[in-house]
Write a protein that holds these residues in place. Structure first.
Motif, PDB file in Angstrom:
ATOM      1  N   TYR A 135      -6.228   5.479  -7.945  1.00 27.83           N
ATOM      2  CA  TYR A 135      -6.359   4.257  -8.745  1.00 27.83           C
ATOM      3  C   TYR A 135      -5.387   3.177  -8.265  1.00 27.83           C
ATOM      4  O   TYR A 135      -5.711   1.988  -8.267  1.00 27.83           O
ATOM      5  CB  TYR A 135      -6.123   4.558 -10.225  1.00 27.83           C
ATOM      6  N   PHE A 136      -4.199   3.589  -7.847  1.00 27.73           N
ATOM      7  CA  PHE A 136      -3.222   2.619  -7.355  1.00 27.73           C
ATOM      8  C   PHE A 136      -3.686   1.985  -6.046  1.00 27.73           C
ATOM      9  O   PHE A 136      -3.554   0.775  -5.848  1.00 27.73           O
ATOM     10  CB  PHE A 136      -1.866   3.292  -7.175  1.00 27.73           C
ATOM     11  N   VAL A 137      -4.222   2.799  -5.145  1.00 28.35           N
ATOM     12  CA  VAL A 137      -4.755   2.266  -3.888  1.00 28.35           C
ATOM     13  C   VAL A 137      -5.911   1.311  -4.179  1.00 28.35           C
ATOM     14  O   VAL A 137      -6.018   0.233  -3.580  1.00 28.35           O
ATOM     15  CB  VAL A 137      -5.230   3.419  -2.969  1.00 28.35           C
ATOM     16  N   MET A 138      -6.775   1.704  -5.105  1.00 26.81           N
ATOM     17  CA  MET A 138      -7.911   0.876  -5.496  1.00 26.81           C
ATOM     18  C   MET A 138      -7.451  -0.479  -6.033  1.00 26.81           C
ATOM     19  O   MET A 138      -8.044  -1.524  -5.741  1.00 26.81           O
ATOM     20  CB  MET A 138      -8.737   1.610  -6.553  1.00 26.81           C
ATOM     21  N   SER A 139      -6.377  -0.491  -6.806  1.00 24.60           N
ATOM     22  CA  SER A 139      -5.889  -1.725  -7.415  1.00 24.60           C
ATOM     23  C   SER A 139      -5.321  -2.689  -6.380  1.00 24.60           C
ATOM     24  O   SER A 139      -5.518  -3.900  -6.477  1.00 24.60           O
ATOM     25  CB  SER A 139      -4.835  -1.400  -8.473  1.00 24.60           C
ATOM     26  N   VAL A 140      -4.609  -2.165  -5.371  1.00 24.47           N
ATOM     27  CA  VAL A 140      -4.102  -3.027  -4.301  1.00 24.47           C
ATOM     28  C   VAL A 140      -5.269  -3.621  -3.518  1.00 24.47           C
ATOM     29  O   VAL A 140      -5.278  -4.812  -3.180  1.00 24.47           O
ATOM     30  CB  VAL A 140      -3.165  -2.246  -3.358  1.00 24.47           C
ATOM     31  N   TYR A 150       0.840  -1.215   0.000  1.00 32.96           N
ATOM     32  CA  TYR A 150       0.000   0.000   0.000  1.00 32.96           C
ATOM     33  C   TYR A 150       0.870   1.258   0.000  1.00 32.96           C
ATOM     34  O   TYR A 150       0.606   2.209  -0.745  1.00 32.96           O
ATOM     35  CB  TYR A 150      -0.932   0.017   1.209  1.00 32.96           C
ATOM     36  N   LYS A 151       1.901   1.263   0.838  1.00 33.86           N
ATOM     37  CA  LYS A 151       2.781   2.433   0.921  1.00 33.86           C
ATOM     38  C   LYS A 151       3.500   2.676  -0.407  1.00 33.86           C
ATOM     39  O   LYS A 151       3.555   3.801  -0.916  1.00 33.86           O
ATOM     40  CB  LYS A 151       3.795   2.251   2.045  1.00 33.86           C
ATOM     41  N   ASN A 152       4.052   1.610  -0.986  1.00 31.65           N
ATOM     42  CA  ASN A 152       4.813   1.751  -2.223  1.00 31.65           C
ATOM     43  C   ASN A 152       3.925   2.144  -3.398  1.00 31.65           C
ATOM     44  O   ASN A 152       4.300   2.992  -4.224  1.00 31.65           O
ATOM     45  CB  ASN A 152       5.537   0.439  -2.542  1.00 31.65           C
TER      46      ASN A 152
END
Length: 415
Positions: free
Chosen positions: A133-138, A90-92
């Motif tokens: 979008y990146f958070v959503m994908s994880v 999540y952080k990365n």
């Protein structure tokens, strides 16, 4: 009546079947979104919208790297190790999302120039939404790995429905047929796509502590997956961006409509990829042979591809008229040819994801080579839209042949 209700209740639909139905609905909703924009905006203005839609597809491929890594290691890791992993991912992913978003915003004017769009603001708005979008994908990767397909389905449904409803509503309420409105709709859909959000399996306040062996395996898979998703971006989206660069806006809009219809087979095949990865990883973990799973999905995708290609060949004018309108009829003769290219790519894609799940990366390199070949061919031969489509067919035929050769050679070695 009561008997009918009892019969319906007695029907048990698995989470996998529910997800497949959901994907069909999401794809249908996304197509409706594109079709409505095509009809409302017309070919010239739709060309701008197609650039944003293509950027969205590119973003989905980049973020898919984190989703697939999360899905795979959500199967392999457990308890505190899994929590540490999710904290790290999540952080990365958030950091990378913020970095990419800032780059898009900084270079918005250059992007406007390269892709001949009417506004740079649409790229700024889009850049703001990239970290979401990146958070959503994880978040989706967790549900995919744990096979919680009901929750996974909800995130896709809410993203699609919000984008469709909000964008069309804003166009009619504000009376603005602009790319800025479309960008706002995309940004807001990322917020809705975060629902339901997984919070119980990670803690952003703790420091991640993973074993060196786990870190190495995660990093290796992340890099290879990122490389493969880059090849997906090249193969899937380079044609639209190159056409937007080389051709007038009207022709680029016609080609965008062709691409959206022709890619039906690819987006249907995508749902099988989503089911394939956790199944293959689980079978490998249990020491079982996953090759039967591959064969099953190849048959499904081949049947779907052939059906769509034949339909496009027999009824091209009808398909174009019903979906986009008579103003797009000039590209009707190319419809079955473009569907052939995407069908070939969808079959090749199954092989690549299958081997990626097994930590075998030669098919990834093969895809990269032919992705670059496709760009080079279009760069060299782009006199007409038909020529652009033929270049893709040549590249995809060669890609599938090489992937098949690698698979058959692997079987011979096992014997």
């Amino acid at each position: 009546m009561q008997q009918s209700i009892k019969m319906i209740k007695s029907l048990k639909i698995s989470q996998e079947q529910l997800f497949m139905l959901s994907v069909l609905l999401v794809n249908g909703g996304n197509y409706l979104y594109n079709l409505l924009l095509g009809r409302i905006l017309g070919p010239a203005q739709f060309a701008d919208a197609a650039v944003l839609i293509t950027f969205l597809l590119v973003l989905s491929f980049v973020a898919m790297t984190f989703q697939l890594v999360t899905a795979k290691f959500s199967v392999l890791l457990e308890n505190n190790v899994l929590i540490n992993f999710l904290t790290t991912i999540y952080k990365n992913s958030t950091a990378i999302g913020i970095g990419l978003g800032i780059l898009i915003i900084i270079f918005s004017r250059q992007l406007q120039t390269v892709f001949n769009t009417s506004s740079s603001s649409m790229f700024i708005i889009f850049g703001v939404g990239v970290p979401l979008y990146f958070v959503m994908s994880v978040n989706r990767g967790v549900y995919q790995g744990k096979k919680e397909f009901k929750k996974l389905s909800i995130t896709y449904q809410l993203e699609m429905l919000s984008r469709l409803v909000l964008t069309i509503s804003l166009i009619y309420l504000l009376g603005l047929k602009s790319s800025i409105v479309i960008a706002i709709g995309i940004l807001l859909s990322f917020v809705f796509g975060l629902i339901p959000f997984n919070t119980k399996n990670f803690n952003l306040n703790i420091k991640s502590q993973l074993l060196a062996s786990d870190k190495k395996a995660i990093k290796h898979f992340l890099l290879v997956t990122a490389f493969y998703e880059l090849t997906q971006i090249i193969i899937n989206n380079s044609d639209i961006l190159l056409v937007k660069h080389y051709f007038p806006s009207h022709d680029a809009g016609l080609y965008a409509s062709l691409a959206l219809i022709g890619r039906i087979v690819y987006f249907i095949a995508w749902m099988f990829v989503m089911l394939l990865l956790p199944e293959v990883v689980q079978l490998k973990k249990e020491g079982k042979d996953p090759s039967k799973i591959l064969f099953k999905y190849i048959l499904y995708i081949a049947a779907i591809a052939i059906t769509i290609i034949v339909g496009c060949a027999l009824f091209p004018n009808l398909a174009i008229t019903l979906l986009f309108g008579e103003q797009y009829l000039d590209v009707a003769p190319l419809l079955w040819k473009y569907a052939t290219a995407t069908g070939l790519f969808a079959l090749s894609n199954i092989f690549a994801y299958y081997y990626l799940s097994l930590d075998k990366y030669v098919p990834v390199l093969i895809s990269a080579v032919f992705g670059v070949l496709q760009v080079v061919l279009i760069f060299l031969f782009h006199g007409t839209l038909e020529e652009v489509v033929y270049m893709q067919i040549i590249a995809m035929v060669l890609l599938l042949l090489v992937q098949l050769t690698f698979y058959i050679t692997g079987l011979e070695i096992k014997k």
